[in-house]
Design a protein around this motif. Structure first.
Motif, short mmCIF file in Angstrom:
data_model
loop_
_atom_site.label_atom_id
_atom_site.label_comp_id
_atom_site.label_asym_id
_atom_site.label_seq_id
_atom_site.Cartn_x
_atom_site.Cartn_y
_atom_site.Cartn_z
N ASN A 72 0.27 -1.87 -0.03
CA ASN A 72 -0.04 0.13 -0.46
C ASN A 72 0.73 1.48 0.15
O ASN A 72 0.36 2.61 0.41
CB ASN A 72 -0.85 0.00 1.67
CG ASN A 72 -2.03 -1.04 0.69
OD1 ASN A 72 -2.08 -1.83 2.16
ND2 ASN A 72 -2.99 -0.66 0.20
N TRP A 75 -9.86 3.44 5.75
CA TRP A 75 -10.63 4.00 4.03
C TRP A 75 -11.91 4.28 4.34
O TRP A 75 -13.23 4.00 5.24
CB TRP A 75 -10.65 2.82 2.87
CG TRP A 75 -9.39 2.18 3.01
CD1 TRP A 75 -8.48 2.84 1.69
CD2 TRP A 75 -8.66 1.77 3.42
NE1 TRP A 75 -7.25 2.18 1.33
CE2 TRP A 75 -6.72 1.70 2.70
CE3 TRP A 75 -7.95 0.94 4.60
CZ2 TRP A 75 -5.84 1.05 2.75
CZ3 TRP A 75 -6.34 0.31 4.90
CH2 TRP A 75 -5.25 0.35 4.03
N THR A 95 -10.61 5.68 0.21
CA THR A 95 -9.57 5.38 0.14
C THR A 95 -9.09 6.29 1.49
O THR A 95 -9.21 6.30 2.43
CB THR A 95 -10.02 7.96 -0.25
OG1 THR A 95 -10.39 7.36 -2.13
CG2 THR A 95 -8.82 8.66 -0.04
N LEU A 96 -7.69 6.07 1.54
CA LEU A 96 -6.77 5.83 2.65
C LEU A 96 -7.08 7.68 3.31
O LEU A 96 -6.60 8.26 3.08
CB LEU A 96 -5.81 5.84 2.34
CG LEU A 96 -4.34 5.01 4.12
CD1 LEU A 96 -5.16 4.12 5.11
CD2 LEU A 96 -3.11 5.36 3.24
N HIS A 138 -1.43 9.61 0.52
CA HIS A 138 -2.22 9.84 1.88
C HIS A 138 -1.72 10.87 3.09
O HIS A 138 -2.53 11.59 3.08
CB HIS A 138 -2.56 8.42 2.93
CG HIS A 138 -3.21 9.08 4.51
ND1 HIS A 138 -4.02 9.71 4.82
CD2 HIS A 138 -2.01 8.09 5.79
CE1 HIS A 138 -3.97 9.23 6.19
NE2 HIS A 138 -3.14 8.79 6.00
N GLU A 157 -0.05 4.28 -2.07
CA GLU A 157 -1.62 5.07 -1.93
C GLU A 157 -1.32 5.55 -0.26
O GLU A 157 -1.73 6.74 -0.04
CB GLU A 157 -2.53 4.00 -1.23
CG GLU A 157 -3.95 4.58 -0.78
CD GLU A 157 -5.00 3.78 -0.69
OE1 GLU A 157 -6.19 3.62 -0.29
OE2 GLU A 157 -4.45 1.79 -0.77
#
Length: 188
Positions: free
Chosen positions: A20, A73, A77-78, A27, A23
């Motif tokens: 991850n 999430w 979306t994180l 974030h 992502e």
């Protein structure tokens, strides 16, 4: 992979792992200023390599049962995370922590996520004590500890050096018998 819904508002808890990293970095870039007010994580996660290294460190901790990391999430979306920063099964003690993007603050998301971690730590892993450590000026974080029924154990004066300034930290905790009593009362 699994996901634990944290309510009916599209927010869920999932493992946050090295794969991850992109992502996670995106974030951190979105939340860098807000998260960095009290948490040093954005200062350490500045590029893809450091994002991957941070996530790998927690994957390694998970592998030896010494810590865990979960992402939050919202609608895919994180937007934040919670963790077992320390996890000592022999002593029966652990420490939880969190961070969240500014756009998600005030919705009870961290409280719900930490409640899941506490239920697991006490109910599944047999932990005796869970600590929560936060900067004395981090009102939002201290309010989470209060909402969870934790007890303030101490104020560590000027114990945390962050960005060149010494800050007081508060240590809060909840013990297994207290948690079971709190959860039993809330189930009624």
């Amino acid at each position: 992979m699994f996901a634990i819904p944290l309510g009916d508002d599209g927010v869920e808890l999932r493992p946050l792992e090295p794969w991850n990293a992109e992502e996670f970095l995106a974030h951190m870039d979105r939340g860098r200023e807000h998260i960095g007010r009290f948490v040093e994580l954005p200062d350490h996660v500045t590029d893809l390599a450091s994002a991957r290294a941070f996530l790998q460190r927690y994957a390694d901790k998970t592998a030896v049962d010494a810590g865990r990391l979960y992402g939050i999430w919202a609608d895919g979306t994180l937007v934040g995370g919670v963790m077992f920063r320390l996890f000592d099964t022999a002593a029966g003690n652990c420490e939880v922590g969190c961070w969240l993007e500014a756009t998600m603050v005030g919705r009870g998301i961290v409280t719900r996520a930490i409640r899941v971690l506490l239920d697991w730590a006490f109910g599944v892993r047999g932990m005796h004590r869970v600590d929560w450590v936060a900067g004395a000026g981090n009102t939002a974080s201290l309010n989470v500890a209060r909402r969870l029924g934790m007890t303030r154990d101490a104020v560590l004066r000027e114990s945390y050096l962050y960005r060149g300034v010494r800050h007081d930290e508060e240590v809060w905790s909840v013990l297994a018998p207290d948690w079971h009593k709190l959860r039993g009362a809330s189930a009624r």
